[in-house]
Design an enzyme around this catalytic site. Structure first.
Site, PDB file in Angstrom:
ATOM      1  N   GLY A 713       0.816  -1.208   0.000  1.00  0.00           N
ATOM      2  CA  GLY A 713       0.000   0.000   0.000  1.00  0.00           C
ATOM      3  C   GLY A 713       0.851   1.259   0.000  1.00  0.00           C
ATOM      4  O   GLY A 713       1.941   1.292   0.565  1.00  0.00           O
ATOM      5  N   GLU A 716      -1.131   5.916   2.232  1.00  0.00           N
ATOM      6  CA  GLU A 716      -0.927   6.537   3.541  1.00  0.00           C
ATOM      7  C   GLU A 716       0.541   6.621   3.938  1.00  0.00           C
ATOM      8  O   GLU A 716       0.893   7.328   4.880  1.00  0.00           O
ATOM      9  CB  GLU A 716      -1.723   5.761   4.600  1.00  0.00           C
ATOM     10  CG  GLU A 716      -3.207   5.989   4.428  1.00  0.00           C
ATOM     11  CD  GLU A 716      -4.063   4.925   5.083  1.00  0.00           C
ATOM     12  OE1 GLU A 716      -4.747   5.242   6.054  1.00  0.00           O
ATOM     13  OE2 GLU A 716      -4.056   3.778   4.603  1.00  0.00           O
TER      14      GLU A 716
HETATM   15 MO1  MOS Z   1      -7.988   5.513   5.277  1.00  0.00          MO
HETATM   16  S1  MOS Z   1      -7.808   6.686   6.936  1.00  0.00           S
HETATM   17  O1  MOS Z   1      -8.415   3.962   5.910  1.00  0.00           O
HETATM   18  O2  MOS Z   1      -9.141   6.101   4.237  1.00  0.00           O
END
Ligand code: MOS
Length: 753
Positions: A713, A716
């Site tokens: 991912g 984030e």
């Molecule tokens: Mo994220 S804070 O799981 O969209």
């Protein structure tokens, strides 16, 4: 970077392909929920405007809607008196289970006020202006009772939640950190504060609801189709199958669009009452109280080290705000469980109930706040040990997950730090703060590490090919601006050996195969794996038919040897164009489904993506004004599907970190429980002029433990630790250590004096 949209068929994964939806986005063709105009025949939408409570806690004492009802164009006013009865909200629980995403969320359910700006009325009118004007004429009075708004107050009552977000245990303990702290030659004990932060997606939460008999269709702005479908169905007490959720284009979410909010629920109810489509959008101001926030936190970090700079204790204690009526415990100390080796370790989370709306998941929940504290503390400790901050981290690099003992699926954190140091010119950094000066500016460099768990969730996808070789990829996955359309098209084109133009990706509709949506940075791994597997299944079907079908030019070959390349199917030295083959053997085309699930290695390995941030700032000697001059992030996050969209995600995350470090704070008025600076003029996110020179680069990595694509991912990772790098750079520039964020010039100036 150049676009390779026209590259040879079949080679797409890993190329910086332009967004396939880019043209639609920039020409206005990608409709957001509120703009959606394709209504049922003969209907025109009505507009709903929500009136929010003017007090944070108490009861509605008097309510008179007569003047509002008299406004021309007003169709209906919903209040707790006229509202349909809805299922109860249910007992508050920390989100360990998906129910938190899908529970009933009744609105206008009674006269009790739980937070400032809680919806108390909905005005529906033929125009938005009429609804807004009428809402201002509702006469409403409250009996107010005192609320509690300061989670960090000395008298605040703290409690230990049962679990914390994402199901992590609340506290952990390894060894005896207190003894280690008492006996170590070098220790630090520092406390860091982060204010409430707001997601501020460009597109506010908005919904268009319309009914056809007992069937509801919601055009809404959401990250996760399935959550909204279930949450709205639970609230309205109707079968989930009767709710269709459509959300093909979304103007950002960042965690604020994971659960249904008042726009969706009230639009659905009003549209049913009026038998007419209803549109509701939050105003920017309403988003502050009604669309979630990152809870304010106070984090105390205690570190102890031996003479060699090896950690002997790491203690991370978190105090955070939670809504009184619904618990949310951000997992801020969880990063300290896996980031560095330490002989002993303790992490704790405590909550303080306040009378605000609930906190929600906000980009890198846990890591963004936790790494601020941990990575600033590591910087402070390195200085105390007279070690370079990178060297200090190298000395505490674990060879297994320090918390679980599990092997790392891959971990290239130190490589990120070394590569970043080389590229950024880390040797320019003066070890003594406040000693590098250019005119009236003090120049400083800081760094911090980044880490984020690698997740995958159950996902399904369908892939169909027709006799002209056109492919349709379908899943209810969303593209919240991240590039989902593009990467899924790349995966399908590569697996099927077709040009990118042959692939159409359809997303964001609950009638499509289910996905876990966009959240937790699991989107690409989950939906990408489902598409990958669907394509493999499709190839197998085509190959088997090609071998067996009487009309096939490839009859009698070995299906297992089929290769899908260059828009053809090849078996050894025999080959046929794919479209031609399908036209002959299956004029209706082929279709296959694929899924993604958590495999064996999901929990037997410690799986994270890593990175290192480097920031350079200039601090004005006279005014304390801080300017970010340069920032670089170096990341290892598995294989990169598309370096262009991946880089955009990462620099976007880094800019979030810059905002967290320097400007962002939602200020809660302790008297009224109200976010005072509730607009984008006063809640300041970085703008272009704040971001001079920023880049994100990757170090190659292949990790086969998470998913067959070897990816991790990204969404984030960029804002994990980015704020700490900037804060550390400010300290290096001027010698002022601000631990109470954001680092604004008044705090710096006070320290410099
Ligand atoms: Mo994220 S804070 O799981 O969209």
């Amino acid at each position: 970077m150049t676009s390779n949209t026209g590259a040879a068929p079949g080679r797409f994964i890993g190329l910086p392909i332009d967004r396939v939806d880019g043209r639609l986005k920039v020409t206005g063709g990608a409709c957001y929920a509120f703009e959606h105009a394709n209504l049922a025949r003969g209907t025109t939408p009505a507009y709903g405007v929500i009136l929010g409570a003017g007090v944070p806690k108490g009861r509605i004492a008097a309510l008179d809607t007569a003047r509002a009802e008299a406004v021309p164009g007003v169709l209906k006013i919903l209040t707790h008196r006229s509202m349909t009865s809805l299922p109860a909200f249910g007992a508050p629980v920390t989100p360990t289970v998906p129910e938190v995403f899908t529970r009933a969320r009744p609105m206008l359910a009674g006269d009790e006020i739980l937070y400032y700006d809680q919806p108390v009325a909905l005005v529906i009118a033929t125009t938005w202006e009429a609804a807004r004007g009428a809402a201002a004429l509702i006469d409403i009075r409250y009996t107010q009772v005192p609320g509690f708004f300061d989670p960090l107050a000395a008298n605040a009552e703290r409690y230990k939640p049962g679990r914390i977000n994402a199901g992590f245990p609340t506290d952990t303990l390894h060894g005896d950190p207190d003894a280690a702290l008492a006996s170590a030659p070098v220790t630090i004990d520092q406390t860091y504060r982060l204010p409430y932060e707001i997601h501020a997606p460009m597109e506010p939460h908005a919904t268009l609801a319309q009914w056809d008999g007992d069937r509801l269709t919601l055009h809404t702005s959401t990250q996760t189709i399935a959550n909204i479908q279930s949450g709205v169905a639970a609230t309205l007490a109707i079968p989930r199958e009767n709710v269709r959720v459509i959300s093909p284009y979304i103007g950002g979410g960042f965690g604020s669009k994971l659960i249904p909010h008042a726009d969706a629920i009230l639009a659905a109810i009003a549209a049913r009452d009026l038998q007419r489509p209803v549109k509701i959008a939050f105003t920017r101001q309403q988003m502050f109280a009604n669309a979630g926030h990152r809870p304010a936190t106070e984090q105390r970090i205690r570190l102890a080290a031996d003479g060699e700079g090896k950690l002997t204790a790491l203690v991370h204690d978190v105090i955070a705000a939670t809504a009184r009526f619904e618990e949310f415990a951000e997992q801020s100390a969880v990063v300290s469980r896996s980031f560095y080796g330490s002989a002993t370790r303790r992490t704790t989370h405590r909550l303080v109930r306040v009378d605000t709306n609930r906190g929600e998941w906000m980009r890198a929940p846990g890591e963004a706040s936790g790494l601020l504290a941990l990575e600033c503390a590591m910087d402070e400790m390195a200085e105390k040990l007279k070690l370079d901050p990178i060297e200090f981290r190298v000395r505490n690099e674990p060879d297994r997950d320090p918390e679980t003992g599990a092997p790392f699926s891959s971990r290239n954190l130190i490589a990120c730090m070394r590569e970043g140091a080389r590229r950024f010119g880390w040797t320019q950094r003066s070890a003594t703060p406040g000693t590098r000066r250019e005119g009236r500016k003090l120049i400083g460099i800081g760094m911090a590490g980044a880490m984020r768990p690698n997740y995958i969730g159950p996902a399904q996808a369908r892939v169909a090919i027709d006799k002209s070789g056109k492919v349709t990829v379908q899943t209810d996955m969303t593209d919240i601006g991240t590039g989902t359309y593009t990467i899924l098209a790349q995966i399908a084109a590569e697996r099927l050996g077709l040009p990118l133009q042959a692939i159409t990706v359809e997303l964001g509709d609950s009638s499509l195969p289910r996905s876990p949506g966009s959240g937790g940075s699991w989107g690409a791994a989950s939906s990408g794996t489902a598409v990958h597997n669907a394509c493999l299944a499709l190839c197998q079907k085509i190959a088997e038919a090609a071998v067996a079908h009487d009309a096939s030019p490839l009859r009698g070959t070995n299906a297992a040897q089929a290769k899908f390349e260059q828009a053809s199917v090849t078996f050894g030295d025999r080959s046929a164009p794919l479209a031609e083959l399908i036209a002959r053997i299956s004029p209706d085309g082929f279709e296959a489904t694929g899924s993604a699930a958590r495999g064996e290695t999901y929990r037997t390995f410690s799986q994270h993506a890593y990175g290192a941030h480097f920031a350079e700032v200039a601090v004005d000697i006279d005014t304390g004004e801080i300017r970010l001059r340069r920032m670089l992030g170096v990341f290892t996050t598995g294989k990169i599907l598309n370096p262009k969209t991946a880089r955009s995600q990462l620099i976007g995350g880094m800019i979030w970190g810059i905002g967290s470090a320097l400007t962002e704070a939602a200020m809660l008025d302790p008297r009224y429980g109200h976010f005072v600076n509730h607009d984008l003029a006063e809640y300041q996110v970085p703008v272009h002029a704040d971001i001079a020179d920023i880049d994100a680069v990757f170090i190659d990595e292949d990790d086969d433990k998470g998913n067959p694509l070897g990816i991790k991912g990204i969404g984030e990772l960029g804002n994990c630790g980015a704020n700490a790098a900037v804060v550390n750079a400010v300290y290096n520039a001027c010698g002022v250590r601000v631990r109470d964020l954001p680092v604004t010039l008044d705090k710096v100036l006070a320290g410099m004096a």
